[in-house]
Design a protein around this motif. Structure first.
Motif, short mmCIF file in Angstrom:
data_model
loop_
_atom_site.label_atom_id
_atom_site.label_comp_id
_atom_site.label_asym_id
_atom_site.label_seq_id
_atom_site.Cartn_x
_atom_site.Cartn_y
_atom_site.Cartn_z
N ALA A 158 0.85 -1.20 0.00
CA ALA A 158 0.00 0.00 0.00
C ALA A 158 0.88 1.24 0.00
O ALA A 158 1.96 1.28 0.60
CB ALA A 158 -0.91 -0.01 1.22
N LYS A 159 0.40 2.27 -0.69
CA LYS A 159 1.15 3.53 -0.77
C LYS A 159 0.72 4.46 0.36
O LYS A 159 -0.47 4.50 0.74
CB LYS A 159 0.91 4.20 -2.11
CG LYS A 159 1.51 3.46 -3.29
CD LYS A 159 1.33 4.25 -4.58
CE LYS A 159 1.98 3.53 -5.75
NZ LYS A 159 1.82 4.30 -7.02
N LEU A 160 1.70 5.22 0.86
CA LEU A 160 1.40 6.21 1.90
C LEU A 160 0.62 7.37 1.28
O LEU A 160 0.86 7.74 0.12
CB LEU A 160 2.68 6.74 2.54
CG LEU A 160 3.55 5.74 3.30
CD1 LEU A 160 4.82 6.43 3.77
CD2 LEU A 160 2.80 5.14 4.47
N PRO A 162 -0.10 11.01 0.20
CA PRO A 162 0.91 12.02 -0.21
C PRO A 162 1.33 12.95 0.93
O PRO A 162 2.51 13.27 1.06
CB PRO A 162 0.19 12.78 -1.32
CG PRO A 162 -0.78 11.81 -1.87
CD PRO A 162 -1.25 10.96 -0.72
N LYS A 163 0.40 13.40 1.75
CA LYS A 163 0.73 14.32 2.84
C LYS A 163 1.66 13.66 3.86
O LYS A 163 2.64 14.27 4.33
CB LYS A 163 -0.55 14.79 3.51
CG LYS A 163 -0.32 15.84 4.58
CD LYS A 163 -1.65 16.34 5.16
CE LYS A 163 -1.39 17.38 6.24
NZ LYS A 163 -2.68 17.88 6.81
N LEU A 164 1.36 12.38 4.21
CA LEU A 164 2.20 11.66 5.17
C LEU A 164 3.58 11.38 4.57
O LEU A 164 4.60 11.52 5.26
CB LEU A 164 1.52 10.34 5.55
CG LEU A 164 2.30 9.42 6.50
CD1 LEU A 164 2.63 10.15 7.80
CD2 LEU A 164 1.53 8.13 6.77
N LYS A 165 3.60 10.99 3.32
CA LYS A 165 4.90 10.72 2.67
C LYS A 165 5.75 11.98 2.62
O LYS A 165 6.97 11.93 2.87
CB LYS A 165 4.67 10.19 1.25
CG LYS A 165 5.96 9.77 0.54
CD LYS A 165 5.67 9.22 -0.82
CE LYS A 165 6.95 8.70 -1.48
NZ LYS A 165 8.01 9.70 -1.54
N GLN A 166 5.14 13.11 2.31
CA GLN A 166 5.89 14.36 2.24
C GLN A 166 6.45 14.74 3.61
O GLN A 166 7.59 15.19 3.74
CB GLN A 166 4.98 15.47 1.73
CG GLN A 166 5.70 16.81 1.54
CD GLN A 166 6.79 16.74 0.48
OE1 GLN A 166 6.55 16.22 -0.62
NE2 GLN A 166 7.98 17.24 0.79
N ALA A 167 5.64 14.51 4.67
CA ALA A 167 6.09 14.82 6.02
C ALA A 167 7.27 13.95 6.43
O ALA A 167 8.24 14.43 7.04
CB ALA A 167 4.93 14.65 7.01
#
Length: 230
Positions: A158-160, A162-167
């Motif tokens: 599963a992909k994170l 976008p907001k969580l991945k950026q953080a």
């Protein structure tokens, strides 16, 4: 100073050509007189060896013979002598710079306590920078913990979001920068200690008066000309 002679070259009185101050400045043992003949055979006397002098004798200040005047230098010997004099000028300049640096160093650090205080001041600035980086790393790790906990809800593949991945990416970049900065500051502390260690070893010789004196400047006189210039 040149004195032309109408007849054979005769010794001049001491007062005519003796230059004690110049002789001492050049490191010579005493005044000298050059009794010469030029290319046309005309006789003259001088207190220094001139290019016009093709043959003759070196006299002491009392008129007694000291030795023969050597032949003029060849172009190769002139070039060799000029190169020697250039190197000697550089060596003398380096020695004078060293004396000035040593004098400045002793004035700045008259004792070991002054030197130790200077080391501590230089290291204190680095330690403060390291502490700031370590504090910042601690805050970033605190910020990272809830992000990692949230990421557990999205196990691979599963992909994170976008907001969580950026953080997380921003946190990773900030942590890397702060760790690199802290490592650089620690390396700087090692470098500063090395500089002060070497400086202290040198200062101890200066304080004790055991630092070797500058090497003597070698003579540039070539062949027989050395004797004429003694």
């Amino acid at each position: 100073m040149i004195r032309w002679l109408k007849g054979p070259a005769d010794p001049l009185p001491d007062a005519a050509l003796a230059l004690p101050a110049l002789a001492q400045a050049e490191g010579a043992p005493g005044p000298r007189i050059f009794s010469c003949k030029d290319a046309s055979g005309r006789s003259f006397k001088s207190d220094r060896l001139l290019p016009e002098c093709k043959e003759g004798k070196v006299l002491n200040s009392d008129g007694s013979a000291k030795g023969d005047i050597p032949p003029p230098l060849s172009p190769e010997e002139i070039a060799q002598q000029q190169e020697c004099e250039r190197k000697n000028a550089e060596l003398l300049s380096d020695q004078r710079d060293r004396i000035r640096r040593d004098r400045t160093l002793i004035l700045k650090f008259p004792n070991e306590q002054k030197h130790r205080l200077a080391r501590e001041k230089a290291l204190d600035d680095v330690r403060k920078s390291v502490k700031l980086s370590e504090d910042r790393i601690g805050l970033l790790l605190v910020e990272r913990k809830p992000l990692l906990e949230e990421a557990e809800f999205y196990p691979p593949p599963a992909k994170l979001p976008p907001k969580l991945k950026q953080a997380l990416d921003n946190n990773d970049a900030s942590l890397g920068a702060q760790k690199s900065l802290a490592q650089n500051q620690q390396s700087e502390a090692v470098r500063i200690n090395g500089v002060f260690d070497a400086q202290l070893a040198y200062l101890r010789k200066l304080w004790a008066g055991t630092q070797p004196p500058p090497a003597p400047i070698p003579s540039c006189a070539i062949g027989g000309n050395a004797a004429a210039r003694q």
